[in-house]
Design an enzyme around this catalytic site. Sequence first.
Site, PDB file in Angstrom:
ATOM      1  N   ARG A 219      11.586  -0.565   4.843  1.00  0.00           N
ATOM      2  CA  ARG A 219      12.286   0.690   4.588  1.00  0.00           C
ATOM      3  C   ARG A 219      11.505   1.700   3.758  1.00  0.00           C
ATOM      4  O   ARG A 219      11.842   2.881   3.764  1.00  0.00           O
ATOM      5  CB  ARG A 219      13.610   0.395   3.865  1.00  0.00           C
TER       6      ARG A 219
ATOM      7  N   LYS B  65       8.304   4.716  11.452  1.00  0.00           N
ATOM      8  CA  LYS B  65       9.140   3.537  11.701  1.00  0.00           C
ATOM      9  C   LYS B  65       8.664   2.433  10.770  1.00  0.00           C
ATOM     10  O   LYS B  65       7.491   2.390  10.404  1.00  0.00           O
ATOM     11  CB  LYS B  65       8.999   3.052  13.153  1.00  0.00           C
ATOM     12  N   GLY B  66       9.551   1.529  10.409  1.00  0.00           N
ATOM     13  CA  GLY B  66       9.148   0.393   9.583  1.00  0.00           C
ATOM     14  C   GLY B  66       8.187  -0.494  10.353  1.00  0.00           C
ATOM     15  O   GLY B  66       8.263  -0.607  11.577  1.00  0.00           O
TER      16      GLY B  66
ATOM     17  N   THR C 119       8.370   3.165   3.566  1.00  0.00           N
ATOM     18  CA  THR C 119       7.632   4.324   4.089  1.00  0.00           C
ATOM     19  C   THR C 119       8.594   5.353   4.666  1.00  0.00           C
ATOM     20  O   THR C 119       8.397   6.559   4.507  1.00  0.00           O
ATOM     21  CB  THR C 119       6.602   3.886   5.142  1.00  0.00           C
TER      22      THR C 119
ATOM     23  N   GLY D 292       6.813  -3.679   8.656  1.00  0.00           N
ATOM     24  CA  GLY D 292       6.447  -4.852   7.867  1.00  0.00           C
ATOM     25  C   GLY D 292       6.977  -6.186   8.346  1.00  0.00           C
ATOM     26  O   GLY D 292       6.547  -7.215   7.830  1.00  0.00           O
ATOM     27  N   GLU D 293       7.906  -6.208   9.295  1.00  0.00           N
ATOM     28  CA  GLU D 293       8.607  -7.471   9.517  1.00  0.00           C
ATOM     29  C   GLU D 293       8.544  -8.017  10.936  1.00  0.00           C
ATOM     30  O   GLU D 293       8.398  -9.228  11.126  1.00  0.00           O
ATOM     31  CB  GLU D 293      10.073  -7.306   9.104  1.00  0.00           C
TER      32      GLU D 293
ATOM     33  N   GLY E 260       0.800  -1.223   0.000  1.00  0.00           N
ATOM     34  CA  GLY E 260       0.000   0.000   0.000  1.00  0.00           C
ATOM     35  C   GLY E 260       0.830   1.268   0.000  1.00  0.00           C
ATOM     36  O   GLY E 260       0.378   2.323   0.457  1.00  0.00           O
ATOM     37  N   SER E 261       2.054   1.185  -0.533  1.00  0.00           N
ATOM     38  CA  SER E 261       2.942   2.349  -0.442  1.00  0.00           C
ATOM     39  C   SER E 261       2.490   3.506  -1.331  1.00  0.00           C
ATOM     40  O   SER E 261       2.801   4.666  -1.036  1.00  0.00           O
ATOM     41  CB  SER E 261       4.386   1.960  -0.774  1.00  0.00           C
TER      42      SER E 261
END
Lengths: 86, 761
Positions: free
Chosen positions: B525, B711-712, B527, B714-715, B485-486
């Site tokens: 990374r 902050k990231g 966003t 996704g992981e 969704g970037s």
Amino acid sequence: MIKPKVRVVLANSLSRQYTGGKTDFEIEATRVRDILKALQGMFPGIREHLEEETAVSIDGMIYDDAYLQEVTASAEVFFIPKLDAG
Amino acid sequence: MEKSGKKYKWIGTRPIRPDGVDKVTGRAKFGADYAFPGMLIAKVLRSPHAHARIKSIDTSKAEALAGVKAIVTSADFPDQDFAYVGPERVAVNFFHVTRNVIAREKALYEGHTIAAVAATTTEIAEEAIGLIDVDYEVLPHVIDAYEAAQPGAPLLFEDMITRGVDPVPTEASNVSKVVNFEIGDMAAGLAEADEVVEMDFHTMPVHQGYIEPHACTARYNEDGQAEIWSSSQGHFVVRALTSKLLGMRAADLRCYPAEIGGGFGGKTVVYVEPLAMALSKKAGNAVRLVMTREEVFKASGPTSGGSMKIKIGAKRDGTVTAAEGTFWIQAGAFPGSPVMNCCMCAFAPYKFANQKAVGYDVISNRPKAAAYRAPGSPISAFGVESVLDMLAKKICMDPLEFRLKNAAVEGSPTIMGTKHPSYGYAETVEVLMDHGHVKQPLGRNQGRGVASGYWFNGGGESSATVHLNADGTAVVATGSPDIGGSRASMALMAAETLGIDYDQVRAIVTDTANVGYTHVTGGSRVTLATGSAVIKAAEACIDELRKRAALIWDVDVDGVVWEDGMAKPASTNVGDFDPMPLAELTAKAAQTGGPIGAAGQVNAGGVSPGLATHVVDVEVDPETGKVTILRYTASQDVGTAIHPSYVEGQIQGGVVQGIGWALNEEYIYNEKGQLENAGFLDYRVPVASDVPMVEAIMVEKPNPNHKYGVKGVGEVNICPPMAAIANAIESATGVRMTELPMSPPRLLAALDAAKVPEAAE
């Protein structure tokens, strides 16, 4: 101009390779490039390794390429393996 | 439109994604959707052996088949120097990369590419594959990483000497490297402990399980210019790797981003693109190459499996005094597992004074491991968080309270010796301690488990452009393939910065010729880094808009400020001017100097890590060993949630993949080293009926180094589930599971084994 002294720490593997095992340094610097210059003066060859293969942690904040990053008088600067992920 | 906070107008809102309509209507073009006149279809000949020397390859019969236009083997690829390039943690050795793309001296795993054929139809290409004669010398193989690390194991590379060992070994080994980290005094820390738990754990390699197989179309033109359309997590990396492997110049290769049907780290490397390009160069036509699902399983990277020994000591007051981990992580057939991540993340949520981690990067006859959500960290989290649970029980302390007591805060030391930066870990625990989930009563055969996880998050190089149109709309172009969704997140940050409405911004992903270098969509990374590039470009547009207003008002540019999407006089001293909205200025762009637009390029630093804590309730069927997930709550330090729905989606997605890793997913090899479950029927990923609604709790602790606190996200969400579920199973049954997956047969066997002493009594 008098530059502040910052604490600089190298990983053990780097220190074995370049500094005879010494990991902690006090270096006068306002930017990371000052640190790189100073270390290169003391340990020829280390600058290329640091620029190419390490990230820099300044008071815990990690920068992949920190050449121009500013450092303050009380800063702790660590050279660590570069980060990447999935 | 819902908003999560009042600080911003657009950030924190939940607009629909710009690519949504194309995707739900089927218009979106994925990797296999590109077609060109005269296009050929490629198929790949793969090794049936786990380990074999390639004595010869005879393609003459296949070449003679009508409709076959090109065949490539390793002889069509220039060899690469043996050199590790780049930082140790992610070093690339193109000597290995080219051999993974297409085997040279040896086939190192079942499914390893031996040759590729381009033909006019799929059927002809498949027939041609069957006509290629390969003379193999079958060699002994080894699948398990721990076994591969032992002396006497079959060697994949007869000359591989372990790196990171002093003195340098004289004997070859499957251990590619050894890494060490240590702070404090382990012996003193263990001596202080009232309780010590030491235990071994094993995890299996699991596939990223993206829905869309690897797919590309390549076209090499007569003038040496070439193009690739492919599904990847980074078309700039596709360009870099493909051009390097084929000896091309980067400027001669243009890569276009297809939409991507999932990646999770597995599409940060190349498999099909160099093959298709080499075939196209030989055939003179465009070539499409699409993996089958079986090929995806047999020839593309899963994440690593690992074996580990974890030892942690604690005082009765809950203070952990020492923590040690030894990790053997499988890299697949070529060096390069995430073993350093394993070591660096293992104890990272905590402020343990004494920490030690030793890691072994081990190769074996399996596909080369690739990244998968927080690569390495979930493996060590399984062992460490399981042992912490056991310690909490030993000292009779609530597991969340135990974690909170040892929680790292800003300034705590890491195992690397650095300080932790902005750190929301304690908050992820506290929010769960107050949550209704932990107060809900449990029934028979039910148990509750908690676990935490850490991930670095990433920054790095990104580029973006922002162009303003005469009607006041904006086009934001980036080089980051949109997976989570970037496009929406980029548009939100551009709208917020410019001060215009979200629906006035169109965000697109563009090719390698239209925007500057942008690293992969990975490492949590985009966003942060690509977002920073967008903000930088938008701010440059604002500077230009202020200049245009100053020109119109005939004042100095310092007398113009930008507020709420309008140019305004900085003070009454500047003059009495009505504010000029962006659309008014862009409408006058032709008269004031021409089009308004700007590029932003960054190498983003100032990264803050991701921290997560999960609570899960399970029910175990004692007759079958089946585990049912009853309830799942996941809290995570997400910085500022730019688009909360997509942040929640990342958390939920990571949890579900973690549930699959915990309960079902594994590669099953036969005695010949051949994979027996290369398909979604036999390699079982979770389906909707396997999981309850995952409650995602966003702990918003902004990153002080980013304009909007990003902050990231996704992981880190995939790190806690395996241990949380293992802890819940132990709570339900009293049986401690130390090996993944905790599938029905494996759990049933453990339950039966636990009953034996009782029966004997």
